[in-house]
Enzyme design. Structure first.
Site, PDB file in Angstrom:
ATOM      1  N   ARG A   1      26.340  40.755  27.304  1.00 47.02           N
ATOM      2  CA  ARG A   1      26.731  42.030  27.918  1.00 47.02           C
ATOM      3  C   ARG A   1      28.202  42.011  28.312  1.00 47.02           C
ATOM      4  O   ARG A   1      29.050  42.608  27.664  1.00 47.02           O
ATOM      5  CB  ARG A   1      25.828  42.327  29.120  1.00 47.02           C
ATOM      6  N   ASP A   2      28.519  41.273  29.357  1.00 44.24           N
ATOM      7  CA  ASP A   2      29.900  41.212  29.825  1.00 44.24           C
ATOM      8  C   ASP A   2      30.808  40.622  28.755  1.00 44.24           C
ATOM      9  O   ASP A   2      31.978  41.000  28.635  1.00 44.24           O
ATOM     10  CB  ASP A   2      29.957  40.362  31.101  1.00 44.24           C
TER      11      ASP A   2
ATOM     12  N   HIS B   1      31.670  33.904  39.501  1.00 44.78           N
ATOM     13  CA  HIS B   1      31.928  34.540  38.201  1.00 44.78           C
ATOM     14  C   HIS B   1      33.443  34.472  37.948  1.00 44.78           C
ATOM     15  O   HIS B   1      34.201  35.297  38.460  1.00 44.78           O
ATOM     16  CB  HIS B   1      31.444  35.986  38.242  1.00 44.78           C
TER      17      HIS B   1
ATOM     18  N   HIS C   1      36.738  34.250  35.322  1.00 44.34           N
ATOM     19  CA  HIS C   1      37.362  34.351  34.006  1.00 44.34           C
ATOM     20  C   HIS C   1      38.416  33.252  33.894  1.00 44.34           C
ATOM     21  O   HIS C   1      38.920  32.753  34.905  1.00 44.34           O
ATOM     22  CB  HIS C   1      37.979  35.737  33.815  1.00 44.34           C
TER      23      HIS C   1
ATOM     24  N   CYS D   1      37.785  42.246  29.988  1.00 45.32           N
ATOM     25  CA  CYS D   1      37.418  43.478  30.683  1.00 45.32           C
ATOM     26  C   CYS D   1      38.225  44.627  30.108  1.00 45.32           C
ATOM     27  O   CYS D   1      39.451  44.538  30.016  1.00 45.32           O
ATOM     28  CB  CYS D   1      37.687  43.360  32.185  1.00 45.32           C
TER      29      CYS D   1
ATOM     30  N   ASN E   1      35.167  35.204  29.989  1.00 48.19           N
ATOM     31  CA  ASN E   1      34.502  34.452  31.045  1.00 48.19           C
ATOM     32  C   ASN E   1      34.575  32.965  30.718  1.00 48.19           C
ATOM     33  O   ASN E   1      34.722  32.569  29.568  1.00 48.19           O
ATOM     34  CB  ASN E   1      33.032  34.864  31.123  1.00 48.19           C
TER      35      ASN E   1
END
Length: 363
Positions: free
Chosen positions: A66-67, A261, A263, A294, A303
């Site tokens: 997803r991300d 989380h 990056h 993003c 990530n």
């Protein structure tokens, strides 16, 4: 079960890209293991006791499907997304983001969220794997519920400017939406995970005050989120800034309610995760192959790679329940689809080593 591997395996175009970048082509890793006669990387956390001062086990939350994929320009079919998630399940991951229910106008790569989520839930109905999906508003929530989702995620920002860019509303307006979603989710017995973006810096505002992160985190927990993921969206965090933020937050919030989380824009993600572990946080978001970025933070890289984190945790004696060989194989597979090498040092190193072993055997 997954579709036949032959329908989704490496394309000649991807192989050409690898050759041009001197990355090299190689058979899939399971074939390599049969040929070479050993696993690519046999060390696991069970080889040693956990290091003093660190948790004995960590929960990995895989966000690649997803991300990770949402920022990729290369089109990825629904079947390939389902295949990716199936491979991640097979690697031992127990929490895997399956998609998002957002406007395809803003995130085209997630336009097939309904189809993907339905297929994934059907294929893995007999497992204990959790598949959260992103739902920014009631419309998204209702679509997710219709697709069969049992865990959703809502995402706020500690930066007013980023909130406007990312979800087209102020922080206060975003909580008006989240409140509706969270209340309905409670009535429907749906679990809710929260995200806070830009906790260590914003592409529009720069440094973010700790008090802003505190406010958004507290409000998400008040809405009933079982966990809030702290996102270094543009990867500017350092050991010092991460430590300072967590010292502030953990005065009022238990580490059991937080996730990390990070990056990896500046190569600081693993170091920052060590700090999070030292503070008692045991839930880590990561993305296979280092997928991601993003759409509304142009400088952000992917990530932190799941296999990089698992390699580090294995070396510390911390259990994850995840097979690093399967992760590396999946990183290579999805990177071929995207026609570029993985953004993961562990994947590149292990795939290259396996390729060399294969070449020696063939000679």
């Amino acid at each position: 079960r997954r579709p036949p591997r032959s329908t989704l395996m490496r394309s000649s175009a991807a192989s050409d890209v690898y050759k041009r970048q001197e990355y090299g082509t190689l058979p899939n890793c399971s074939t390599m293991r049969r040929i070479v006669g050993r696993r690519m990387f046999s060390a696991t956390a069970s080889n040693r006791a956990a290091m003093s001062g660190y948790p004995s086990r960590v929960t990995m939350v895989e966000v690649g499907a997803r991300d990770g994929l949402q920022n990729e320009k290369q089109p990825i079919s629904s079947a390939q997304k389902v295949e990716l998630i199936g491979r991640l399940v097979d690697s031992g991951l127990k929490t895997i983001e399956a998609g998002s229910f957002v406007s395809p106008k803003w995130v085209p790569q997630m336009a097939d969220g309904d189809q993907v989520v339905r297929s994934v839930l059907k294929a893995h109905a007999d497992t204990d794997v959790c598949f959260p999906v992103l739902t920014p508003n009631m419309r998204g929530y209702e679509a997710a519920l219709s697709a069969g989702a049992t865990t959703i995620a809502i995402f706020g920002s500690a930066s007013e400017s980023f909130s406007q860019k990312n979800i087209n509303c102020s922080i206060e307006e975003s909580f008006d939406r989240f409140t509706q979603v969270a209340k309905q989710a409670a009535r429907d017995n749906i679990r809710v995970r929260g995200y806070v973006s830009c906790v260590l810096g914003c592409p529009y505002e720069g440094e973010i005050e700790h008090s802003a992160v505190e406010r958004v985190t507290a409000r998400l927990l008040e809405l009933g989120c079982y966990e809030v993921s702290l996102g270094d969206t543009i990867g500017v965090g350092t050991v010092g800034s991460t430590d300072a933020l967590l010292r502030k937050l953990l005065k009022n919030v238990s580490p059991d309610l937080l996730a990390a989380h990070f990056h990896d824009t500046y190569g600081q993600a693993l170091a920052n995760l060590l700090i999070a572990l030292q503070h008692g946080i045991t839930s880590i978001d990561s993305s296979v192959g280092g997928l991601g970025g993003c759409p509304y933070a142009p400088a952000a890289k992917g990530n932190v790679a799941t296999e990089d984190v698992v390699y580090m945790l294995n070396g510390m004696g911390i259990e994850t329940g995840v097979d690093i060989d399967a992760l590396v194989e999946t990183a290579g597979w999805v990177s071929d689809i995207l026609e570029r090498p993985p953004a993961s040092r562990v994947a590149i190193a292990l795939l290259s080593r396996t390729r060399d072993d294969y070449a020696k055997v063939c000679l």
